[in-house]
Design a protein around this motif. Structure first.
Motif, PDB file in Angstrom:
ATOM      1  N   PHE A  50       8.292  -2.807  17.756  1.00 30.12           N
ATOM      2  CA  PHE A  50       7.241  -2.674  16.742  1.00 30.12           C
ATOM      3  C   PHE A  50       6.127  -3.647  17.120  1.00 30.12           C
ATOM      4  CE2 PHE A  50       4.979  -2.065  12.885  1.00 30.12           C
ATOM      5  CZ  PHE A  50       4.470  -3.299  12.548  1.00 30.12           C
ATOM      6  N   SER A 100       0.843  -1.210   0.000  1.00 32.34           N
ATOM      7  CA  SER A 100       0.000   0.000   0.000  1.00 32.34           C
ATOM      8  C   SER A 100       0.876   1.258   0.000  1.00 32.34           C
ATOM      9  CB  SER A 100      -0.943  -0.005   1.208  1.00 32.34           C
ATOM     10  OG  SER A 100      -0.180  -0.219   2.387  1.00 32.34           O
ATOM     11  N   GLY A 158      -2.511  -0.526  13.639  1.00 31.44           N
ATOM     12  CA  GLY A 158      -3.924  -0.575  14.001  1.00 31.44           C
ATOM     13  C   GLY A 158      -4.426   0.797  14.430  1.00 31.44           C
ATOM     14  N   LEU A 172      -1.118  -9.175  10.808  1.00 32.68           N
ATOM     15  CA  LEU A 172       0.027  -9.774  10.112  1.00 32.68           C
ATOM     16  C   LEU A 172      -0.014 -11.294  10.179  1.00 32.68           C
ATOM     17  CD1 LEU A 172       2.744  -7.190  11.218  1.00 32.68           C
ATOM     18  CD2 LEU A 172       1.311  -7.211   9.169  1.00 32.68           C
TER      19      LEU A 172
HETATM   20  P1  P6P Z   1      -2.159  -0.386   8.615  1.00 35.23           P
HETATM   21  C1  P6P Z   1       1.156  -3.456   4.871  1.00 35.23           C
HETATM   22  O1  P6P Z   1      -0.077  -3.491   4.182  1.00 35.23           O
HETATM   23  C2  P6P Z   1       1.002  -4.271   6.131  1.00 35.23           C
HETATM   24  O2  P6P Z   1       0.655  -5.590   5.841  1.00 35.23           O
HETATM   25  C3  P6P Z   1       2.288  -4.218   6.948  1.00 35.23           C
HETATM   26  O3  P6P Z   1       3.419  -4.092   6.179  1.00 35.23           O
HETATM   27  C4  P6P Z   1       2.092  -3.015   7.826  1.00 35.23           C
HETATM   28  O4  P6P Z   1       2.770  -3.111   9.042  1.00 35.23           O
HETATM   29  C5  P6P Z   1       0.580  -3.015   8.038  1.00 35.23           C
HETATM   30  O5  P6P Z   1      -0.002  -3.676   6.933  1.00 35.23           O
HETATM   31  C6  P6P Z   1       0.060  -1.606   8.115  1.00 35.23           C
HETATM   32  O6  P6P Z   1      -1.303  -1.733   8.417  1.00 35.23           O
HETATM   33  O7  P6P Z   1      -3.435  -0.879   9.263  1.00 35.23           O
HETATM   34  O8  P6P Z   1      -1.346   0.531   9.509  1.00 35.23           O
HETATM   35  O9  P6P Z   1      -2.343   0.178   7.234  1.00 35.23           O
END
Ligand code: P6P
Length: 284
Positions: free
Chosen positions: A214, A94, A172, A227
């Protein structure tokens, strides 16, 4: 060098060579595909490209028996017997829209998938940042390389997480954090500096280099977090624990979590041991 060590080196080398092709292949592929991955997340054309490239390259290695990917619902059987390779072809896709850091994550298991993290023999990631780097844990040490074309140069051997933590990043939405996690997060916010990029692998690399924590925690609307154990939790847990840190699903090392399904999610906490110990106490 044992046969397994030689095979894992061949696999790591193949991923390193593929990384430069993936990096070049991002151009023109930062747009969404018409599909979703098995976790129900929108795929980018880059996700599909990287997965197909890695599947072709890794399944051709004599001694790789299975290829599995976050982008595929089913495991690819490549041979009778041998190692199993699980990859997240592009973590943080993303971030492609905004041209921020992304990565490729891999774990090499000596058991058929889905497998627990303690079946890993090697794990690593490629980080497509200002410089493309590769970090690999095997044989009890973590090594960082710079990748340039077909060249792979060691820049740091025996990488260990610093004793003094500096950064934190929590995923989150805050309203969906549990009360116990929110209380812990408030303590950490007063102690460390926020570094959160939206790509787990970028945030994890900062913790490995600068020390800290993290987390993509269990959420009230998603108790297993976001994840995936097989493709993110296990390899990252293996790397961080090899570098002297800790990993946890909230109660135990991620490497001890028994997988229920190839694409099962897990609460994901990694970083300095004392910070993870404090977190587990806070979530009890
Ligand atoms: P949010 C990226 O899409 C991912 O899978 C991880 O790399 C990242 O830590 C998480 O999602 C980010 O999620 O909810 O903050 O967009």
């Amino acid at each position: 060098m044992t046969n397994v060590e030689s095979l894992t080196e061949t696999t790591v080398e193949t991923i390193a060579r593929s990384a430069s092709k993936i990096h070049q292949g991002l151009v023109g592929r930062r747009v969404t595909a018409d599909e979703e991955n098995p976790s129900g997340e929108t795929q980018f054309r880059a996700d599909v490209f990287a997965d197909e490239l890695l599947a072709d390259q890794l399944s051709a290695i004599d001694g790789v028996a299975q290829y599995a990917s976050e982008e595929r619902s089913e495991i690819v059987d490549c041979g009778i017997d041998g190692l199993s390779v699980a990859v997240d072809p592009i973590d943080g896709s993303s971030n492609l829209r905004s041209n921020n850091t992304i990565g490729t994550v891999f774990g090499i298991y000596n058991e058929p998938l889905p497998a627990p993290g303690d079946a890993l023999v090697t794990a690593g990631y490629v980080l497509y940042g200002p410089i493309t780097t590769m970090t690999v844990a095997r044989g009890g040490t973590v090594t960082e390389y710079e990748l340039s074309g077909s060249e792979r140069t060691i820049v740091r051997d025996d990488v260990t997480i610093p004793d003094e933590p500096s950064v934190y990043g929590f995923g989150g939405r805050v309203p969906n954090w549990t009360d116990d996690f929110r209380k812990y997060a408030h303590e950490i916010e007063g102690e460390l500096e926020l570094h959160y990029s939206g790509a787990m692998i970028d945030d994890v690399n900062q913790v490995l280099i600068d020390g800290g924590i993290f987390a993509y925690p269990a959420l009230t609307d998603s108790p297993e977090g976001k994840l995936r154990l097989q493709f993110e939790g296990n390899p990252i847990g293996y790397i961080i624990e090899t570098a002297g840190g800790r990993s946890s699903d909230g109660t135990r090392s991620l490497l001890e979590v028994k997988p229920t399904d190839l694409h099962a999610r897990t609460p994901f906490y990694i970083g300095n041991a004392d910070l993870i110990n404090r977190l587990e106490s806070a979530l009890e």
